[in-house]
Write an enzyme that holds these catalytic residues in place. Sequence first.
Site, mmCIF file in Angstrom:
data_model
loop_
_atom_site.group_PDB
_atom_site.id
_atom_site.type_symbol
_atom_site.label_atom_id
_atom_site.label_comp_id
_atom_site.label_asym_id
_atom_site.label_seq_id
_atom_site.Cartn_x
_atom_site.Cartn_y
_atom_site.Cartn_z
ATOM 1 N N GLN A 17 55.742 38.681 27.189
ATOM 2 C CA GLN A 17 55.928 37.655 28.224
ATOM 3 C C GLN A 17 54.749 36.733 28.482
ATOM 4 O O GLN A 17 54.920 35.519 28.637
ATOM 5 C CB GLN A 17 56.303 38.350 29.559
ATOM 6 C CG GLN A 17 56.637 37.367 30.653
ATOM 7 C CD GLN A 17 56.950 37.975 32.008
ATOM 8 O OE1 GLN A 17 56.964 37.291 33.003
ATOM 9 N NE2 GLN A 17 57.211 39.270 32.067
ATOM 10 N N GLU A 139 52.411 43.978 32.686
ATOM 11 C CA GLU A 139 52.473 43.339 34.005
ATOM 12 C C GLU A 139 51.935 44.173 35.173
ATOM 13 O O GLU A 139 51.010 43.778 35.877
ATOM 14 C CB GLU A 139 53.939 42.956 34.278
ATOM 15 C CG GLU A 139 54.233 42.486 35.686
ATOM 16 C CD GLU A 139 53.655 41.124 35.987
ATOM 17 O OE1 GLU A 139 53.790 40.221 35.162
ATOM 18 O OE2 GLU A 139 53.054 40.955 37.070
ATOM 19 N N ASP A 168 51.865 38.645 34.006
ATOM 20 C CA ASP A 168 52.278 38.091 32.713
ATOM 21 C C ASP A 168 52.439 36.574 32.775
ATOM 22 O O ASP A 168 51.665 35.825 32.188
ATOM 23 C CB ASP A 168 53.615 38.709 32.288
ATOM 24 C CG ASP A 168 53.440 40.091 31.677
ATOM 25 O OD1 ASP A 168 52.315 40.414 31.262
ATOM 26 O OD2 ASP A 168 54.418 40.839 31.606
ATOM 27 N N GLY A 247 47.915 33.195 55.767
ATOM 28 C CA GLY A 247 47.037 32.129 56.254
ATOM 29 C C GLY A 247 46.820 32.203 57.754
ATOM 30 O O GLY A 247 46.982 33.256 58.374
ATOM 31 N N GLY A 248 46.454 31.093 58.337
ATOM 32 C CA GLY A 248 46.089 31.054 59.749
ATOM 33 C C GLY A 248 47.262 30.861 60.690
ATOM 34 O O GLY A 248 47.075 30.836 61.903
HETATM 35 N N1 COA Z 1 52.718 40.718 10.490
HETATM 36 C C1 COA Z 1 52.092 41.910 10.387
HETATM 37 N N2 COA Z 1 51.607 42.600 11.440
HETATM 38 C C2 COA Z 1 51.778 42.058 12.643
HETATM 39 C C3 COA Z 1 52.411 40.822 12.838
HETATM 40 C C4 COA Z 1 52.887 40.147 11.693
HETATM 41 N N3 COA Z 1 53.519 38.966 11.778
HETATM 42 N N4 COA Z 1 52.422 40.554 14.161
HETATM 43 C C5 COA Z 1 51.821 41.582 14.781
HETATM 44 N N5 COA Z 1 51.425 42.503 13.871
HETATM 45 C C6 COA Z 1 50.729 43.761 14.130
HETATM 46 C C7 COA Z 1 49.385 43.573 14.755
HETATM 47 O O1 COA Z 1 48.451 43.176 13.792
HETATM 48 C C8 COA Z 1 49.125 44.982 15.296
HETATM 49 O O2 COA Z 1 48.676 45.794 14.250
HETATM 50 P P1 COA Z 1 47.400 46.805 14.350
HETATM 51 O O3 COA Z 1 47.575 47.555 15.636
HETATM 52 O O4 COA Z 1 47.561 47.638 13.130
HETATM 53 O O5 COA Z 1 46.179 45.999 14.352
HETATM 54 C C9 COA Z 1 50.511 45.455 15.656
HETATM 55 O O6 COA Z 1 51.419 44.514 15.085
HETATM 56 C C10 COA Z 1 50.868 45.623 17.110
HETATM 57 O O7 COA Z 1 50.266 44.679 17.955
HETATM 58 P P2 COA Z 1 49.964 45.045 19.469
HETATM 59 O O8 COA Z 1 49.536 43.833 20.172
HETATM 60 O O9 COA Z 1 49.029 46.219 19.504
HETATM 61 O O10 COA Z 1 51.429 45.477 20.011
HETATM 62 P P3 COA Z 1 51.865 46.697 20.934
HETATM 63 O O11 COA Z 1 53.340 46.609 21.014
HETATM 64 O O12 COA Z 1 51.316 48.013 20.505
HETATM 65 O O13 COA Z 1 51.210 46.362 22.380
HETATM 66 C C11 COA Z 1 50.824 44.997 24.335
HETATM 67 C C12 COA Z 1 51.812 45.427 23.235
HETATM 68 C C13 COA Z 1 51.492 43.893 25.137
HETATM 69 C C14 COA Z 1 50.539 46.199 25.239
HETATM 70 C C15 COA Z 1 49.522 44.499 23.700
HETATM 71 O O14 COA Z 1 49.825 43.510 22.759
HETATM 72 C C16 COA Z 1 48.517 43.961 24.693
HETATM 73 O O15 COA Z 1 47.844 44.704 25.420
HETATM 74 N N6 COA Z 1 48.356 42.623 24.710
HETATM 75 C C17 COA Z 1 47.383 41.950 25.542
HETATM 76 C C18 COA Z 1 47.793 41.917 26.988
HETATM 77 C C19 COA Z 1 49.137 41.292 27.194
HETATM 78 O O16 COA Z 1 49.401 40.172 26.849
HETATM 79 N N7 COA Z 1 49.990 42.066 27.883
HETATM 80 C C20 COA Z 1 51.194 41.548 28.450
HETATM 81 C C21 COA Z 1 52.319 41.494 27.553
HETATM 82 S S1 COA Z 1 53.595 40.653 28.407
#
Ligand code: COA
Length: 415
Positions: A17, A139, A168, A247-248
């Site tokens: 998001q 979030e 988010d 607020g106030g």
């Molecule tokens: N091709 C190949 N690999 C891909 C890819 C693509 N097109 N797109 C993503 N990936 C891989 C990434 O390189 C990563 O690999 P790695 O862990 O081996 O380095 C993997 O997919 C997963 O990415 P990640 O961001 O860790 O996803 P997740 O599902 O485990 O975590 C979140 C999700 C949201 C918790 C995390 O991305 C996060 O903390 N983001 C920052 C904060 C944020 O925006 N949070 C709010 C989300 S609404």
Amino acid sequence: MGKALDGVRILDFTHVQSGPTCTQLLAWFGADVIKVERAGAGDITREQLRDIPDVDSLYFTMLNHNKRSVTIDTKNPEGKQVLEALIQTCDVLVENFAPGALDRMGFTWERIQALNPRMIVASVKGFGPGPYEDCKVYENVAQCAGGAASTTGFDDGPPVVSGAQIGDSGTGLHLALGIVTALYQRTSTGRGQRVLAAMQDGVLNLCRVKLRDQQRLERTGTMKEYPQYPNGTFGEAVPRAGNASGGGQPGWILKCKGWETDPNAYIYFITQAPVWAKICNVIGKEEWATDPDYATPAARLPHLKDIFAEIERWTMTKTKFEAMAILNKYDIPCGPILSMKEIAEEPSLRKTGTIVEVDHPLRGKYLTVGNPIKLSDSPTEVKRSPLLGEHTDEVMAELGYSPEQISALRTAGAI
Ligand code: COA
């Protein structure tokens, strides 16, 4: 008519998001947003909270309008080459991977700069540098760590998270501002830069008034417009203030006619000082306008509970819309508690494009929230979200790949 961000190309590596909120806004302002996803899977929200089997969820469609979707395996060596070509032709890379994921893919800031010194790299992360910088964040984690949860809810209950996605979508908004600011600075420096919006920081920014109150509390030991005053107690930290105004001008949520059966038959009522006499007239307490215990804002503070109880006796005789119509006549600030059903059906929001009906080839018609920011010279047309990889061939052709090369890359699993 042209669009404000015509000509700006965004390499969109966002998912879920926060990041997609940001790139959707940039797309609505006219940027060409190319969303990179993994073939066969795509943004995880395509399949989350589905209401129709095998069709992109509303979660996905409502956050990814006006974008193009390309599939690239960025861990495949040939996929990396495609990504390099995109980096060389785009202005901004936006990502919200978990910390370190972009580096692990081989696309460090230094590498990106070597490929395109004008590239702006914009990231959402859960936390900025510090003890939690390596954490994955969603979030509600941000709402809790940014001060929103500890200051939301009622004094006698636990911390509460808000339905508003301030962690988010709120951080996505912050990031979008950072990106257009960096684009503006690039017009004079010619250089890209890194833009970071941490979700904890974004939430805290939106909770600024609570840090204000923390310092007021530390200095004076009390806050007279909080419901804890005058009979409750204050501790060391800003307490939860229920529905008190931030607020106030004191405010509270009051019951309206029908509250026994309708969970949203309520109105937010603000006892704004300049209209105090009018409030007294409307509720039939004319004597309060001159009574020294009620006539001034300071005199009213110890009586706020009684005042709102008296006003509520009046609001309970009216529906929230009847109360609105009467109060607005006297310039008394108030707001109906609107349900999502009422908002979805509100004609004025349809008219301004804040609620939009979109047609999708697989799901049919659905409602979405349009661009909340209206530019007079850059109107927004909301276009449906892309299917997974819908624009891979088109974007590859723009990068100079021939149909044969595209087909070979597909066979190799790179796209
Ligand atoms: N091709 C190949 N690999 C891909 C890819 C693509 N097109 N797109 C993503 N990936 C891989 C990434 O390189 C990563 O690999 P790695 O862990 O081996 O380095 C993997 O997919 C997963 O990415 P990640 O961001 O860790 O996803 P997740 O599902 O485990 O975590 C979140 C999700 C949201 C918790 C995390 O991305 C996060 O903390 N983001 C920052 C904060 C944020 O925006 N949070 C709010 C989300 S609404």
